[in-house]
Design a protein around this motif. Structure first.
Motif, short mmCIF file in Angstrom:
data_model
loop_
_atom_site.label_atom_id
_atom_site.label_comp_id
_atom_site.label_asym_id
_atom_site.label_seq_id
_atom_site.Cartn_x
_atom_site.Cartn_y
_atom_site.Cartn_z
N ILE A 71 0.90 -0.81 0.08
CA ILE A 71 -0.23 -0.42 -0.10
C ILE A 71 0.74 1.11 -0.09
CG2 ILE A 71 -1.82 1.34 1.66
CD1 ILE A 71 -2.75 -1.78 2.32
N ARG A 72 2.08 1.07 0.60
CA ARG A 72 2.61 2.34 0.77
C ARG A 72 3.14 2.32 -0.30
NH1 ARG A 72 8.54 3.36 2.32
NH2 ARG A 72 8.92 1.25 2.46
N LEU A 73 4.33 1.36 -1.09
CA LEU A 73 5.00 2.01 -2.06
C LEU A 73 3.88 1.89 -3.37
CD1 LEU A 73 7.36 -1.93 -2.27
CD2 LEU A 73 7.41 0.57 -1.68
N ARG A 74 2.56 1.97 -3.52
CA ARG A 74 1.09 2.54 -4.57
C ARG A 74 1.29 3.84 -4.07
NH1 ARG A 74 -1.63 -1.17 -7.52
NH2 ARG A 74 -2.05 0.43 -8.85
N LEU A 122 6.53 -5.21 -9.12
CA LEU A 122 7.16 -5.23 -9.38
C LEU A 122 8.69 -4.38 -8.41
CD1 LEU A 122 10.17 -6.76 -10.77
CD2 LEU A 122 10.02 -5.99 -12.43
N THR A 123 9.42 -4.86 -7.42
CA THR A 123 10.00 -4.04 -6.55
C THR A 123 11.39 -4.16 -6.84
OG1 THR A 123 7.92 -3.73 -5.41
CG2 THR A 123 10.13 -3.67 -5.00
N TYR A 124 12.17 -3.73 -6.84
CA TYR A 124 13.41 -3.28 -7.10
C TYR A 124 13.99 -2.83 -5.99
CZ TYR A 124 18.08 -3.50 -7.86
OH TYR A 124 20.20 -3.74 -7.97
N THR A 125 15.12 -3.26 -4.65
CA THR A 125 15.12 -2.11 -3.84
C THR A 125 17.26 -2.71 -4.35
OG1 THR A 125 13.95 -3.57 -2.34
CG2 THR A 125 15.75 -2.45 -1.03
N LEU A 126 16.97 -0.78 -3.99
CA LEU A 126 19.10 -0.71 -4.46
C LEU A 126 19.36 -0.46 -3.23
CD1 LEU A 126 21.03 -0.34 -6.44
CD2 LEU A 126 20.00 2.46 -6.74
N ASP A 153 19.56 2.80 -0.18
CA ASP A 153 18.36 2.38 0.34
C ASP A 153 17.30 3.33 -0.35
OD1 ASP A 153 16.94 2.07 2.47
OD2 ASP A 153 17.31 3.40 4.06
N THR A 154 17.13 2.91 -1.41
CA THR A 154 15.98 3.13 -2.38
C THR A 154 14.75 1.75 -3.34
OG1 THR A 154 16.53 4.95 -3.24
CG2 THR A 154 15.25 4.36 -4.29
N LYS A 155 13.67 1.98 -3.76
CA LYS A 155 12.62 0.94 -4.40
C LYS A 155 12.56 1.60 -5.26
CE LYS A 155 12.02 -1.82 0.05
NZ LYS A 155 10.88 -2.60 0.63
N THR A 187 10.73 5.21 -3.61
CA THR A 187 10.67 5.62 -2.61
C THR A 187 11.73 4.97 -1.63
OG1 THR A 187 8.64 4.34 -2.47
CG2 THR A 187 9.64 4.27 -0.49
N LYS A 188 12.68 6.53 -1.16
CA LYS A 188 13.96 6.96 -1.18
C LYS A 188 13.64 7.32 0.36
CE LYS A 188 18.13 8.03 -0.16
NZ LYS A 188 19.25 7.14 -0.27
N THR A 189 14.10 6.36 1.65
CA THR A 189 14.10 6.49 2.71
C THR A 189 15.66 7.58 3.19
OG1 THR A 189 13.81 4.28 3.61
CG2 THR A 189 15.06 5.66 5.22
N ILE A 190 15.43 8.84 3.48
CA ILE A 190 15.60 10.09 3.11
C ILE A 190 16.66 9.99 4.28
CG2 ILE A 190 15.84 12.67 3.93
CD1 ILE A 190 13.46 12.54 1.96
#
Length: 767
Positions: free
Chosen positions: A143-146, A657-661, A665-667, A709-712
Motif C-alpha cells: 500500500i505504501r509503495l503504491r 515488480l519492486t527492486y531494492t537498491l 536505500d531506495t525501492k 520510494t527513498k528513505t531520507i
C-alpha cells in the motif's frame, strides 16, 4: 545461663549467614544478555522485537538497535528476533552468571509475503498456507509503495477487479470475478460497511492512511458473513498498536490531475494526514485526521463544468482499547465528511448556471472484544452502528450578480438516511487436536428514510451459524458449515450450507476445493430507493425476489520455498434471480431493479509470487467468462451475428515488480495491468415483442504506475512517481450506455489521465 545466651547467639549468626548466602545466590544465579540488532547494510534495527522462546520474556530494541535482557537463568536460551518487513532470526546463546552474554544479529529484508497471517473467516489468526480459504493479502508495504489515495488505487491492478465510474455522481463501483459490487461484501475490521446505492461507494470512503492490510477472499462467504457475500469478501483491516509506547506519523502528498495542478489549491490532488498512537500498561489509544482534496478535471466538458467532479474528503478516527494476555477489547469511531461539487454550464440567455453539491456524512461506531477463557475456548463479540447520510443541495447561480438561490426541481433538495446495526458473537472451541467447533449468531438491522425513500422501511436479518474444522490427518482439513436465517421480509432457504477442504498433496503442493450455497435478500436501496434528477431515472422495486446461488471454486498452490509460490485458481458461480438493472415496463425511460432468471460466471486465475535477491515480483493471468442471460429464452431472440455465445470472455494480465537498491536505500516499483475487452449483448425489443441482440464491447486497455520510494532519514521517506503511464481517460464503447443506470452514454470513463506525484511520510516511535 551463659551457655543459653551463647547458643542463641550462634543460632542468630547461622540464620544471618543463611539469609546472606541466599541473597548472594539469588544475585549470582541470574544472567544477562546484551545485544545489538542490525540490518544487512549496517543500519540499526530500531524497535525490533526480541523474545526468549520457552519463557514469557521479551523486549524491544531501542532506536540504535540495542537491548538488554536481564534475570535469565544460566544455560542455553533461544532468542527470536523479528521486525516488520524483515526475515525473523532464531539463535541459541549461552547465559552465564559471571558476566553478560554478548549477542549481535543481522536481519535480511523479506522478499515475500508467502507466510502472511490472515484473519478473515478464520477461527484464529493463521498463515496463508494453513487456511482452508484461498486468501489474497495486500500488506502495508505494498500500500505504501503504491502511494495510493484511496482503496481503488490499491485494487485497480489486482486480478479479477474492474471498476466503473459514474461521472455525474462522482461515484465508483467494483466488480469481482465478473460479479457486480452489490454481491461483494465490504468489511471494516470484519464488520460490514453501509452504502447508499448499489455501487460500493464505501470502498473510497475509508481513510487509506489508517489501513494496515487488505484481505480478499474470493467465492461465497454467506455462511460466515451472510448477505452480500456471494462474490466474495474484501476485509479492510486497520492499523493496531505495535510495541511502541508512543508513535507519531504524518503524510503529505501532492499530485497532478493530468496537466492541471496548483500547489495546495483547488487544482490537482492534495493529501494531508497526521496520526498518533499510545499504549501503557495494557491500555492503548490512537487518533488520526486526513484531508483529501481533489480539484476535479476539466476534460472535455465546456465552461464551468468538469468531467471529473471536485471532491473534498475529511476523515477522522479515534480508538481506545485495553488488553491483557487473555482479554482484548476496544472501541473505534470512523467519521467522514465528503463534499462533491457538480458545476453546471452557463445559460447564455439567462447567464445562470445550475450547481449541485452532494454532501455525505458517515459515522461508524464499533466495539470488539476477545476473551480467551482457556487453551480450548475463546469468545469473540462485535457490535457496530453506522449512521450514513447523503444530502443533495441544488442552487441556481447568477453569474452576473453572484447571487445564489435554491432550486425547487424534483429531487434537487434531498436528504437520504441509512442506519445499520450489526451484532455478532462467536465461540471457538477445540474439542481435540483434530476437531474444532465455531457456533455463532449474526444480527443485522437496517433502516432507511428520506424524500427518495418509499416510506420508512426496515429489514431485519437474524442468523445462527455453525462451522467445524476437522483434521482426520495432518494433511487434510475439512470445514463444513451451516447458516440458518430468519429475514423479516424474505423467506430464506431452510439452511445455507458450505464445505471448504484443503489437502496437502505434498509438503509443497496444496489443493483447496469448496462449495457454497448463497442467499441474498434485496437491500433497502434496491427495494425502495427512487432517484430522479436531470441525469438519472431509477425506481426501486418492492416486488424483487431474493437471490440464490450455487458456487464451486478451488485452487492448486505450489510453494517451492519462501521465495516462490504459484497458485492456479478456478471458479463457477450459478445465480438464480440475480438483481440487476432493467427497463420499467410501465415507462421505458425509467430504469428499475429487476431479477434476472439466470446468471453465471466462470474462469480461472494464475498468480505467481517470486522473491529473488533484491527483486520481488507478482505475475498473474485471469480469464473470466460471463453468462449470456439472453440464452434463457433463445427461441425469442434473434442475433444478426449468428448463434449466441454462452459465455462472453475477457482476459487480464498483471505484474507488480519492486527492486531494492540497498546502497542508496531506495525501492523502484512498477505496477502494471492489462484488462481485455469486455463484451456483452444488448437486448432490444420491437413493437411485436420480438427481442434482438446486439454484440457490444468496451475496449481493452493497459494501466501502469511507476513509483520511487527513498528513505531520507530514520524518520522521513520520500515517494514520487507517475500514475497512469499510458494516459488512459476513456474507452471506446460500442453500446449506447455502459451497462449501468448510473452511467452516461458513449465512451466509458476510466481516469483523468497521466498524473505525477510527490509525497513525504514521517514516522517516529518511542519504546
Amino acid at each position: 545461663m551463659k551457655n543459653k545466651y551463647s547458643n542463641c547467639f550462634l543460632l542468630l549468626k547461622l540464620l544471618m549467614w543463611i539469609s546472606i548466602s541466599t541473597i548472594q545466590a539469588q544475585q549470582t544465579v541470574n544472567g544477562t544478555i546484551e545485544g545489538t540488532v542490525l540490518l544487512t547494510d549496517g543500519a540499526p534495527g530500531a524497535f525490533a522485537t526480541i523474545r526468549v522462546n520457552g519463557i514469557k520474556k521479551g523486549i524491544a530494541a531501542d532506536r540504535n538497535g540495542h537491548f538488554i535482557l536481564s534475570n535469565l537463568k544460566p544455560g542455553n536460551h533461544e532468542l527470536q528476533v523479528s521486525m516488520i518487513g524483515y526475515e525473523s532470526v532464531r539463535q541459541t546463546i549461552e547465559v552465564t552468571h559471571d558476566k553478560p552474554s554478548q549477542f549481535t544479529t543481522h536481519l535480511k529484508a523479506s522478499n515475500t509475503q508467502l507466510n502472511e497471517v490472515v484473519v478473515t473467516g478464520q477461527y484464529e489468526p493463521q498463515s496463508l498456507k494453513k487456511s482452508v480459504y484461498n486468501v489474497r493479502v495486500i500488506d502495508s508495504e505494498r500500500i505504501r509503495l503504491r502511494a495510493a489515495v484511496n482503496v481503488m488505487g490499491v485494487l485497480n491492478n489486482e486480478l479479477g477487479f474492474r471498476f466503473s465510474n459514474d461521472l455525474t455522481l462522482g461515484t465508483t463501483d467494483v466488480q469481482l470475478m465478473g460479479m457486480s459490487g452489490r454481491n461483494v461484501k465490504i468489511l471494516l475490521d470484519g464488520l460490514p460497511m453501509v452504502d447508499r446505492g448499489d455501487t460500493r461507494e464505501s470502498l473510497n470512503q475509508i481513510d487509506i492512511n489508517s489501513i494496515e492490510r487488505i484481505e480478499i477472499v474470493e467465492g461465497p462467504m454467506s455462511v460466515s458473513y451472510g448477505s452480500d457475500a456471494l462474490a466474495g469478501v474484501i476485509n479492510i483491516i486497520t492499523k493496531k498498536p505495535g510495541t511502541e509506547q508512543l508513535g507519531v506519523s504524518a503524510r503529505i502528498q501532492e499530485e497532478t490531475a493530468n496537466k492541471e495542478y496548483n500547489l495546495l489549491t483547488n487544482q490537482g490532488l492534495h493529501i494531508q494526514n497526521v496520526g498518533v498512537t499510545w499504549q501503557k500498561k495494557g491500555w492503548n489509544g490512537s487518533a488520526g485526521v486526513t484531508n483529501n482534496t481533489f480539484g476535479g478535471w476539466q476534460g472535455q466538458s465546456p465552461g464551468r463544468a468538469k468531467d471529473w467532479l471536485p471532491k473534498d474528503q475529511l476523515f477522522g478516527h479515534g480508538k481506545v482499547g485495553y488488553h491483557t494476555e487473555t482479554v482484548n477489547i476496544y472501541y473505534r469511531l470512523d467519521a467522514l465528511k465528503e463534499d462533491l461539487l457538480s458545476q453546471g454550464t452557463e445559460n447564455v440567455n439567462t447567464h445562470q448556471a445550475r450547481d449541485q453539491k452532494y454532501i455525505t456524512y458517515r459515522y461508524v461506531h464499533q466495539m470488539q472484544g476477545d476473551w480467551k477463557l482457556s487453551e480450548r475456548l475463546q469468545l469473540n463479540g462485535q457490535a457496530s452502528y453506522t449512521d450514513y447520510q447523503r444530502r443533495t443541495q441544488t442552487t441556481i447561480l447568477n453569474l452576473t450578480t453572484g447571487q445564489r438561490t435554491l432550486s425547487l426541481g424534483e429531487g434537487e433538495q434531498d436528504l437520504s438516511k441509512f442506519a445499520s446495526q450489526t451484532y455478532r458473537a462467536t465461540a471457538s472451541y477445540k474439542i481435540s487436536s483434530s476437531i474444532s467447533l465455531q457456533p455463532g449468531i449474526d444480527i443485522n438491522l437496517d433502516a432507511a428514510s428520506g424524500a427518495r425513500i418509499l416510506g420508512s422501511p426496515t429489514i431485519n436479518d437474524y442468523a445462527v451459524f455453525v462451522s467445524s474444522t476437522l483434521n482426520p490427518t495432518s494433511r487434510i482439513s475439512i470445514r463444513p458449515g451451516l447458516r440458518f436465517v430468519k429475514n423479516s421480509v424474505y423467506d430464506a432457504p431452510p439452511a445455507i450450507p458450505s464445505l471448504n477442504t484443503k489437502f496437502a498433496l505434498t509438503s509443497n503442493l496444496d489443493l483447496r476445493l469448496a462449495y457454497a450455497r448463497g442467499f441474498r435478500s434485496p437491500a433497502l436501496r434496491e427495494l425502495y430507493f427512487n432517484f430522479f434528477d436531470a441525469s438519472h431515472s431509477i425506481r426501486g422495486n418492492p416486488t424483487l425476489k431474493a437471490e440464490n446461488s450455487n458456487s464451486f471454486n478451488g485452487s492448486l498452490a505450489w510453494q517451492v520455498s519462501t521465495k516462490f509460490k504459484s497458485t492456479l485458481g478456478f471458479f463457477y458461480n450459478d445465480f438464480n434471480n440475480l438483481i440487476s438493472y432493467g427497463i420499467d415496463p410501465s415507462d421505458p425511460r425509467i430504469s428499475m431493479n429487476i431479477n434476472i432468471d439466470k446468471f453465471k460466471t466462470t474462469g480461472f486465475t494464475l498468480e505467481n509470487v517470486v522473491g529473488w535477491k533484491d527483486i520481488q515480483a507478482t505475475v498473474g493471468f485471469s480469464y473470466i467468462g460471463r453468462y449470456n442471460n439472453l440464452l434463457a429464452t433463445p427461441d425469442t431472440v434473434t442475433y444478426a451475428g449468428g448463434r449466441l455465445t454462452s459465455f462472453m470472455w475477457s482476459p487480464e494480465v498483471n505484474t507488480n515488480l519492486t527492486y531494492t537498491l540497498k546502497k542508496i536505500d531506495t525501492k523502484f516499483s512498477i505496477f502494471y495491468k492489462y484488462s481485455g475487452k469486455k463484451p456483452s449483448y444488448l437486448a432490444t425489443a420491437n413493437a411485436d415483442g420480438q427481442v434482438s441482440a446486439t454484440l457490444t464491447e468496451i475496449a481493452p486497455f493497459h494501466w501502469a504506475d511507476f513509483t520511487i520510494t527513498k528513505t531520507i532519514t530514520k524518520y522521513l521517506t520520500l515517494t514520487t512517481g507517475v500514475k497512469n503511464l499510458f494516459n488512459i481517460t476513456r474507452l471506446a464503447n460500442t453500446s449506447p450506455d455502459t451497462g449501468s443506470a448510473h452511467s452516461s452514454s458513449g465512451p466509458a470513463p476510466v481516469s483523468y489521465g497521466r498524473s505525477y506525484f510527490m509525497g513525504l511520510s514521517f514516522q517516529w516511535y518511542k519504546q
